[in-house]
Enzyme design. Structure first.
Site, short mmCIF file in Angstrom:
data_model
loop_
_atom_site.label_atom_id
_atom_site.label_comp_id
_atom_site.label_asym_id
_atom_site.label_seq_id
_atom_site.Cartn_x
_atom_site.Cartn_y
_atom_site.Cartn_z
N ASN A 11 0.83 -1.20 0.00
CA ASN A 11 0.00 0.00 0.00
C ASN A 11 0.87 1.26 0.00
O ASN A 11 2.10 1.19 0.13
CB ASN A 11 -0.91 -0.03 1.23
N ILE A 12 0.24 2.40 -0.13
CA ILE A 12 0.95 3.68 -0.03
C ILE A 12 1.61 3.77 1.35
O ILE A 12 0.96 3.58 2.38
CB ILE A 12 -0.04 4.84 -0.21
N GLY A 13 2.92 4.02 1.37
CA GLY A 13 3.62 4.17 2.63
C GLY A 13 4.09 2.86 3.25
O GLY A 13 4.59 2.86 4.38
N GLY A 15 6.66 1.02 2.36
CA GLY A 15 8.12 0.88 2.35
C GLY A 15 8.66 0.19 1.11
O GLY A 15 9.79 -0.30 1.11
N THR A 17 9.68 1.33 -1.91
CA THR A 17 10.85 1.92 -2.55
C THR A 17 12.10 1.73 -1.71
O THR A 17 13.18 1.45 -2.22
CB THR A 17 10.60 3.42 -2.81
N THR A 18 11.95 1.88 -0.39
CA THR A 18 13.09 1.69 0.51
C THR A 18 13.63 0.27 0.40
O THR A 18 14.84 0.06 0.22
CB THR A 18 12.68 1.97 1.97
N ASP A 84 9.67 -1.89 -7.81
CA ASP A 84 8.84 -1.56 -6.64
C ASP A 84 7.36 -1.45 -6.99
O ASP A 84 6.60 -0.82 -6.27
CB ASP A 84 9.34 -0.29 -5.93
#
Length: 209
Positions: A11-13, A15, A17-18, A84
């Site tokens: 979901n949005i947020g 992680g 991309t990290t 991602d």
């Protein structure tokens, strides 16, 4: 490494991309990150979703297709690719965002192009509660994201989970409730060790220490 194309989703947020960036570094992999910041409709959508939902999702689909279509070309320098996002997220978000007639038109376009793309050898899904997502969204401090309602995040979460329940392929479902891939090296190590194993088709659950 048995998995040549590894996709991180959530979901949005959550992680994505990290974790993707850290994995790509550890695996010396080609990294494909969604270029969401280039979407000129994104801030407008959060301010007026009914008006800007369709151009937002159409722009995202075009950019995602362009990026993932490039993966059909061999990379002489990297044997593994980490992405991602899944292309199917176009439909998952559009189903939540768009009115029914807009969604049906959008789906017709999606159905024409998605068969041209390759799909991941393994999917890693980061599952986190909405409170954790909101905390991460607040920390990264993108101004246009600060008013995302819990209801929207819940709808996106359910859309992902419904898809994962019926998808073919290997899915690692990671409990990301306490995930901190940047500051706790044990969390990244769990993912790296999981990628060394062979899995049957279906969902396999992972917990972080």
């Amino acid at each position: 490494m048995n998995y040549r194309l590894i996709t991180i989703e959530g979901n949005i947020g959550a992680g994505k991309t990290t974790l993707s960036t850290l994995l790509a570094k550890q695996l010396d992999a080609r990294l494909v990150l969604e270029e969401f910041s280039d979407n000129p409709f994104l801030p407008k959508f959060y301010a007026d979703p009914d008006r800007y939902g369709f151009p937002l999702e159409l722009f995202f689909m075009a950019e995602r297709f362009k990026q993932l279509n490039a993966l059909l070309e061999p990379d002489m320098f990297h044997q593994v690719t980490v992405s991602d996002y899944l292309f199917i997220k176009c439909l998952l978000f559009a189903k939540v965002t768009l009115a029914e007639q807009e969604y049906q038109l959008y789906k017709r376009l999606f159905d024409i192009i998605h068969q041209q793309l390759i799909y991941p050898d393994i999917l890693i899904y980061l599952q986190a509660p909405v409170a954790k997502l909101q905390s991460n969204i607040h920390k990264r401090n993108r101004s246009y994201e600060q008013q995302i309602p819990d209801e929207y995040l819940n709808s996106i979460q359910q859309s992902y989970l419904s898809y994962i329940q019926q998808r073919s392929g290997i899915t690692l479902m990671v409990d990301a409730s306490n995930a901190n891939f940047l500051e706790d090296p044990r969390h990244l190590q769990v993912i790296l060790e999981a990628l060394e194993k062979d899995y049957t088709q279906g969902i396999h659950r992972l917990s972080l220490p």
